[in-house]
Design an enzyme around this catalytic site. Sequence first.
Site, PDB file in Angstrom:
ATOM      1  N   HIS A 180       0.809  -1.210  -0.015  1.00 10.10           N
ATOM      2  CA  HIS A 180       0.038  -0.017  -0.060  1.00 10.10           C
ATOM      3  C   HIS A 180       0.842   1.244  -0.134  1.00 10.10           C
ATOM      4  O   HIS A 180       1.940   1.429   0.671  1.00 10.10           O
ATOM      5  CB  HIS A 180      -1.200   0.015   1.160  1.00 10.10           C
ATOM      6  CG  HIS A 180      -2.105   1.056   1.207  1.00 10.10           C
ATOM      7  ND1 HIS A 180      -2.118   2.090   1.553  1.00 10.10           N
ATOM      8  CD2 HIS A 180      -3.335   0.552   0.761  1.00 10.10           C
ATOM      9  CE1 HIS A 180      -3.260   2.912   0.983  1.00 10.10           C
ATOM     10  NE2 HIS A 180      -4.164   1.757   0.706  1.00 10.10           N
ATOM     11  N   PRO A 181       0.556   2.350  -0.999  1.00  9.43           N
ATOM     12  CA  PRO A 181       1.259   3.397  -0.922  1.00  9.43           C
ATOM     13  C   PRO A 181       1.148   4.550   0.151  1.00  9.43           C
ATOM     14  O   PRO A 181       1.722   5.489   0.078  1.00  9.43           O
ATOM     15  CB  PRO A 181       1.148   3.813  -2.530  1.00  9.43           C
ATOM     16  CG  PRO A 181      -0.409   3.516  -2.504  1.00  9.43           C
ATOM     17  CD  PRO A 181      -0.486   2.141  -1.781  1.00  9.43           C
ATOM     18  N   CYS A 182       0.115   4.274   1.128  1.00 12.83           N
ATOM     19  CA  CYS A 182      -0.015   5.443   1.799  1.00 12.83           C
ATOM     20  C   CYS A 182       1.305   5.766   2.828  1.00 12.83           C
ATOM     21  O   CYS A 182       1.337   7.029   3.152  1.00 12.83           O
ATOM     22  CB  CYS A 182      -1.095   5.079   2.969  1.00 12.83           C
ATOM     23  SG  CYS A 182      -0.575   3.751   4.078  1.00 12.83           S
ATOM     24  N   LYS A 183       2.192   5.255   3.024  1.00 13.97           N
ATOM     25  CA  LYS A 183       3.657   5.468   3.688  1.00 13.97           C
ATOM     26  C   LYS A 183       4.821   5.915   2.566  1.00 13.97           C
ATOM     27  O   LYS A 183       5.677   6.200   3.272  1.00 13.97           O
ATOM     28  CB  LYS A 183       4.055   4.401   4.526  1.00 13.97           C
ATOM     29  CG  LYS A 183       2.989   3.957   5.483  1.00 13.97           C
ATOM     30  CD  LYS A 183       2.576   4.784   6.589  1.00 13.97           C
ATOM     31  CE  LYS A 183       1.878   4.336   7.857  1.00 13.97           C
ATOM     32  NZ  LYS A 183       1.350   5.396   8.784  1.00 13.97           N
TER      33      LYS A 183
END
Length: 244
Positions: A180-183
């Site tokens: 997931h790219p949220c970080k």
Amino acid sequence: MSCLQGAENFHQCCQVLLKLSDQLRDGWSWEPIQGSEEGYMRKTALKSVFINSQATRNHDGSSSDLESRTSCDTIGDQLEEGATADQADVYVSTDDFGHEYDEDGSRSLLQYEYHIVYSCSYMAPVLYFRASTLEGRSLSLEEVWSFVHPNFRSRLQHSPLTTITQQEHPLLGQPFFMIHPCKTEEFMRPVLQLETEQHRQANYILTWLSVVGPLVGLDVSLKYSTLQSPPTQAEASLQPVSPS
């Protein structure tokens, strides 16, 4: 916020990476989407793993009978000369996950397919992947977690919904695993800052991939950095920007 400014910047970074990959015969290719200007980068790798029957823990802490201990070996000598067209883009991984294995473990081959896709929402690249046995059985999310290097797994499992998840591929409409790219912005900011301080020309995709790839057994060769020549005017435009 350090990010890629639009799909065009993503495509430019990918083209630079593809040229380096061709020189290293590293197996990355660009896959266009028919009838669209969109596309993604793709690489397929075979991994030789040792599997035993010991029970392990799922990423949620529950008990499982999944075989978890693996060790990737060089298996290039197992691929015969004159591979077919379908086999030609399957590149052998020699990464070592560092797992221990018991004497009663057995060796198996897994095929990993990695995709790099641009996310307009996060203005960042996203690593999608899927894994299967050579017989075609897809690995479950629990099995994928079991093959994550133990040094990474203990930290990632504290927030599994924001690391490795299973979602529909945005361009293919098929189920894939993803990081997931949220970080992405959070961990890329200090990395890019360090490269700037060292007066190094950073290719965002290459730098990002060297960070997220090892989480799922995809290491980036150090030879990429030795191949990078002084930046041209076009490559200079690939620097990440801070949107207003």
